[in-house]
Write an enzyme that holds these catalytic residues in place. Structure first.
Site, PDB file in Angstrom:
ATOM      1  N   LYS A   1      43.438 -57.064  34.813  1.00 47.41           N
ATOM      2  CA  LYS A   1      43.970 -56.612  36.101  1.00 47.41           C
ATOM      3  C   LYS A   1      45.272 -57.323  36.424  1.00 47.41           C
ATOM      4  CE  LYS A   1      43.955 -54.161  39.792  1.00 47.41           C
ATOM      5  NZ  LYS A   1      44.430 -52.789  39.595  1.00 47.41           N
TER       6      LYS A   1
ATOM      7  N   TRP B   1      40.773 -62.052  53.398  1.00 45.91           N
ATOM      8  CA  TRP B   1      41.777 -61.784  52.357  1.00 45.91           C
ATOM      9  C   TRP B   1      43.077 -61.649  53.133  1.00 45.91           C
ATOM     10  CZ3 TRP B   1      44.546 -57.406  50.083  1.00 45.91           C
ATOM     11  CH2 TRP B   1      44.911 -57.628  48.751  1.00 45.91           C
TER      12      TRP B   1
ATOM     13  N   CYS C   1      38.964 -57.994  53.729  1.00 48.99           N
ATOM     14  CA  CYS C   1      38.061 -58.979  54.322  1.00 48.99           C
ATOM     15  C   CYS C   1      36.646 -58.411  54.418  1.00 48.99           C
ATOM     16  CB  CYS C   1      38.530 -59.310  55.719  1.00 48.99           C
ATOM     17  SG  CYS C   1      40.272 -59.717  55.800  1.00 48.99           S
TER      18      CYS C   1
ATOM     19  N   ASN D   1      38.637 -57.408  60.647  1.00 48.70           N
ATOM     20  CA  ASN D   1      39.267 -56.784  59.466  1.00 48.70           C
ATOM     21  C   ASN D   1      40.292 -55.791  59.989  1.00 48.70           C
ATOM     22  OD1 ASN D   1      37.387 -58.094  57.969  1.00 48.70           O
ATOM     23  ND2 ASN D   1      36.368 -56.249  57.202  1.00 48.70           N
ATOM     24  N   GLY D   2      41.431 -55.708  59.338  1.00 48.45           N
ATOM     25  CA  GLY D   2      42.424 -54.707  59.731  1.00 48.45           C
ATOM     26  C   GLY D   2      43.730 -55.354  60.134  1.00 48.45           C
TER      27      GLY D   2
ATOM     28  N   GLU E   1      45.627 -45.636  29.382  1.00 39.46           N
ATOM     29  CA  GLU E   1      44.872 -46.825  29.770  1.00 39.46           C
ATOM     30  C   GLU E   1      43.369 -46.617  29.747  1.00 39.46           C
ATOM     31  OE1 GLU E   1      46.795 -47.746  33.660  1.00 39.46           O
ATOM     32  OE2 GLU E   1      46.883 -49.773  32.849  1.00 39.46           O
TER      33      GLU E   1
ATOM     34  N   GLU F   1      53.952 -42.172  34.621  1.00 38.49           N
ATOM     35  CA  GLU F   1      52.745 -42.772  35.199  1.00 38.49           C
ATOM     36  C   GLU F   1      51.492 -41.991  34.776  1.00 38.49           C
ATOM     37  OE1 GLU F   1      51.927 -45.451  36.388  1.00 38.49           O
ATOM     38  OE2 GLU F   1      50.110 -45.128  37.540  1.00 38.49           O
TER      39      GLU F   1
ATOM     40  N   ARG G   1      34.879 -58.226  46.521  1.00 41.60           N
ATOM     41  CA  ARG G   1      36.079 -57.637  47.110  1.00 41.60           C
ATOM     42  C   ARG G   1      37.257 -58.610  47.139  1.00 41.60           C
ATOM     43  NH1 ARG G   1      34.933 -53.667  50.749  1.00 41.60           N
ATOM     44  NH2 ARG G   1      36.280 -54.623  52.298  1.00 41.60           N
TER      45      ARG G   1
ATOM     46  N   HIS H   1      65.432 -32.309  22.962  1.00 40.77           N
ATOM     47  CA  HIS H   1      66.172 -33.259  22.127  1.00 40.77           C
ATOM     48  C   HIS H   1      65.256 -33.996  21.149  1.00 40.77           C
ATOM     49  CE1 HIS H   1      69.795 -32.456  24.371  1.00 40.77           C
ATOM     50  NE2 HIS H   1      69.100 -32.606  25.503  1.00 40.77           N
TER      51      HIS H   1
ATOM     52  N   LYS I   1      48.467 -43.753  32.783  1.00 39.32           N
ATOM     53  CA  LYS I   1      47.095 -43.754  33.314  1.00 39.32           C
ATOM     54  C   LYS I   1      46.132 -43.198  32.280  1.00 39.32           C
ATOM     55  CE  LYS I   1      47.142 -45.651  35.946  1.00 39.32           C
ATOM     56  NZ  LYS I   1      47.852 -46.558  36.782  1.00 39.32           N
TER      57      LYS I   1
HETATM   58  C1  AGP Z   1      48.415 -50.272  35.859  1.00 37.36           C
HETATM   59  O1  AGP Z   1      47.429 -49.307  35.786  1.00 37.36           O
HETATM   60  C2  AGP Z   1      48.332 -51.319  34.838  1.00 37.36           C
HETATM   61  N1  AGP Z   1      47.070 -51.902  34.729  1.00 37.36           N
HETATM   62  C3  AGP Z   1      49.535 -52.211  34.624  1.00 37.36           C
HETATM   63  O2  AGP Z   1      50.519 -51.420  34.050  1.00 37.36           O
HETATM   64  C4  AGP Z   1      50.131 -52.922  35.845  1.00 37.36           C
HETATM   65  O3  AGP Z   1      50.745 -52.006  36.692  1.00 37.36           O
HETATM   66  C5  AGP Z   1      51.148 -53.990  35.380  1.00 37.36           C
HETATM   67  O4  AGP Z   1      50.482 -54.956  34.606  1.00 37.36           O
HETATM   68  C6  AGP Z   1      51.863 -54.653  36.530  1.00 37.36           C
HETATM   69  O5  AGP Z   1      50.973 -55.318  37.362  1.00 37.36           O
HETATM   70  P1  AGP Z   1      51.411 -55.849  38.788  1.00 37.36           P
HETATM   71  O6  AGP Z   1      51.745 -54.672  39.623  1.00 37.36           O
HETATM   72  O7  AGP Z   1      50.215 -56.605  39.282  1.00 37.36           O
HETATM   73  O8  AGP Z   1      52.601 -56.737  38.583  1.00 37.36           O
END
Ligand code: AGP
Length: 608
Positions: A603, A75, A2, A99-100, A488, A481, A27, A504, A485
């Site tokens: 996103k 939010w 928020c 907020n919070g 990406e 992960e 935001r 393997h 990262k």
């Molecule tokens: C994460 O860095 C990615 N951009 C992507 O893998 C993401 O985690 C995936 O699309 C799932 O998104 P969600 O958590 O909003 O469902």
């Protein structure tokens, strides 16, 4: 998250409030509102669901004239987005924006209801307006005194601003664990949750500290604590550009969000750990484990990796079998799932099409469903029987960081909740996990501080053709992960492997040109990872280890070490992922990439 803007001065408040809220639009928000001490001595409130344009249209039809006011973009965290849940909340002659999260909102609401008070929203915020109104009715002689009395009853995180009809030339603002900044102008003062809202008017600011209460009048401001003791806070001149201010002084949202992780995890845990009972409440929801024979976690990308860690947590605490599936695979493979299963859909955005479809598929086959999401009232939580919000605050960087660690914290909460109900987690063991969990935010904070910017490491490896990541147990998902990262945002090919799998096949890739990130903290599987590391070293591999502080054996065997503090295996991923996030960030930066908006990615993936 928020946004808050408040103003006291000689100019009309509304344009300043709306202008400030517009600066915080990036935001994200779902509703907005303002309250102004109108010149005839009354409080005027305008608020509505949706964009600020809706609020502006409302203010054109029904203007508010006055030079003291508070404004908010919401939010949703408690209560869905709606006109009624939009801030400011008004009770009697008192209006509040907040907020919070008020942690003890359930108990306070019950007590206030017992005194005959009625609530008009689903928010925890409305409670604060009731408490201040109650204090005024019980004889508090000023808004400041009433606010102090009210806030002494409140537990949780808040940045709050109050305005009262009976005290029209005053504002009271209070801060505890949510950011708040005071802006000092010529004959006018501003309050905001974030600096971008103020910069147009003043660069002379005071960043408020925990427990500060600010009393603002036309004559200026004073800062005290909840007991009334005076506090001195130095002002400073902010030289940030508007863009820097949006990022809280960090060069990118991703870096800001990496550093917000201790707070994000604290907010996920907030109000849910029942320490004396050695238990966890999922916001009052009870998952009946009597007819539960299995859990199935469905998710995509980073959320899927959180699910893989969740499997370890739940199987260890609740001794229930857990399957983890990519949502895009689960939905199309005629899954064997039914009434004895709990299907957990994990999604930061709450809108991922594959995860939503997987959840609906499970539901149509009679399974119970639970959503873990960061966005209140998004499609996935709306479709689920149970929800657990992560409360990490909005995540803007496309590469997910703080939502991932918040998901891990939520999964640990779920594991303890289930374990206590299946009876497989003794009160003593639950207590131990809870105490270890409570130590995590501080450990994260220290780790982030100590790791530094990893610039040198990034410069060394920024042009390599590929990276390998390996780990075992709870750190195998962290290897996945770490590789995701890096891919990406650096666009370097990277693969994550279970360390035991290297021999393997993937070991054929190793030579002196491929850095191998080995996640090897002390604990379960440590010796095994060490021998996997030796296999890499024997083939001239360049090892970057993630290791427990003070581990000499590791530091003697590899090119670089990224240190993390000791923690139980189930909680290690909350720490071991931090250096990998920073490494990806540093490599991306060294390659001159757009860290926050990497190519080809969105996103929220709302298509199949
Ligand atoms: C994460 O860095 C990615 N951009 C992507 O893998 C993401 O985690 C995936 O699309 C799932 O998104 P969600 O958590 O909003 O469902």
């Amino acid at each position: 998250m928020c946004g808050i803007v408040a103003y006291i001065g000689r100019r009309p408040a509304v344009p300043i409030l709306i202008g400030g809220l517009k600066r915080l639009e990036y935001r994200g928000y779902d509703s907005a509102g303002v309250a102004v001490a109108v010149t005839d001595g009354l409080l005027g409130v305008r608020r509505c669901r949706g964009r600020l344009a809706n609020l502006e249209a409302l203010l054109v039809k029904a203007p508010l004239a006055g030079n003291v006011g508070i404004g908010h973009t919401r939010w949703a965290t408690h209560g869905r987005p709606s006109d009624e849940n939009a801030h400011p909340h008004r009770v009697g002659g008192v209006c509040v924006v907040h907020n919070g999260i008020i942690e003890n909102h359930i108990g306070l609401r019950a007590r206030l209801r017992g005194t005959g008070r009625e609530f008009t929203s689903e928010t925890d915020t409305e409670i604060v307006a009731h408490l201040v109104d109650e204090a005024l009715k019980q004889g508090a002689t000023s808004l400041l005194e009433a606010s102090r009395k009210a806030l002494r009853q409140v537990e949780g995180a808040y940045a709050i601003v109050l305005i009262s009809q009976d005290h029209p030339g005053e504002l009271v603002a209070a801060k505890n664990a949510s950011p708040m900044v005071l802006g000092i102008g010529e004959g006018e003062t501003f309050i905001a949750s974030d600096a971008p809202a103020l910069l147009e008017h003043t660069r002379n600011v005071v960043f408020l500290d925990e427990g500060d209460i600010v009393h603002l009048t036309h004559a200026g401001y004073t800062i005290t604590d909840l007991e009334g003791a005076k506090r001195e806070r130095p002002s400073r001149i902010l030289d940030w550009s508007a863009e820097q201010a949006e990022k809280g002084g960090f060069p990118h949202f991703m870096l800001k969000e990496i550093f917000e992780q201790p707070t994000a995890v604290t907010n996920t845990l907030r109000g849910r750990l029942l320490v004396p009972e050695s238990d966890v409440t999922l916001d009052g929801q009870e998952i009946d484990t009597r007819s539960l024979s299995r859990l199935v976690i469905v998710a995509c990308g980073t959320s899927y990796h959180a699910g893989l860690v969740g499997k370890f947590m739940i199987e260890s605490a609740a001794r229930l079998p857990v399957e983890v599936d990519l949502a895009s695979e689960f939905r199309y493979r005629d899954p064997v799932v039914g009434p004895h299963d709990l299907v957990v859909a994990i999604s930061q955005s709450g809108e991922t099409a594959d995860t939503l479809a997987a959840l609906k598929e499970a539901k149509s086959r009679g399974a119970r469903t639970l959503a873990i999401s960061n966005v209140l009232d998004s499609a996935i939580p709306r479709a689920a029987d149970f929800t657990l919000y992560t409360h990490a605050g909005i995540e803007i960087g496309v590469a997910s960081t703080k939502c991932f660690t918040a998901q891990l914290a939520a999964l640990m909460l779920l594991a303890i909740h289930l374990g206590r109900r299946t009876g497989t987690l003794s009160p003593g063991n639950a207590q131990e996990l809870i105490s270890q969990l409570l130590l995590i935010p501080q450990k994260m904070e220290n780790t982030l501080k100590e790791l530094g910017d990893l610039k040198e490491l990034a410069e060394r490896y920024k042009d390599v053709p590929g990276f390998l990541f390996m780990g075992r147990g709870t750190n195998y998902p962290i290897a996945l992960e770490g590789a995701l990262k890096l891919k990406e945002i650096s666009y370097i090919h990277a693969e994550g492997y279970a360390a035991g799998e290297m021999k393997h096949g993937p070991i054929a890739l190793i030579d002196d040109g491929i850095p191998v990130v080995v996640i090897a903290p002390k604990g379960h599987g440590y010796e095994k990872v060490l021998s996997n590391m030796s296999e890499v070293r024997a083939r001239e591999g360049q090892v970057i280890a993630v290791a427990t502080h003070g581990d000499k054996i590791i530091s003697e065997q590899c090119q670089s070490v990224l240190w993390v503090p000791d923690a139980p295996s189930l909680l290690q991923p909350l720490l071991t992922v931090l250096p990998l996030q920073l490494l990806s960030y540093a490599v991306s930066l060294a390659r001159g990439n757009d860290v926050d908006q990497p190519r080809n990615l969105a996103k929220s993936v709302t298509v199949e």
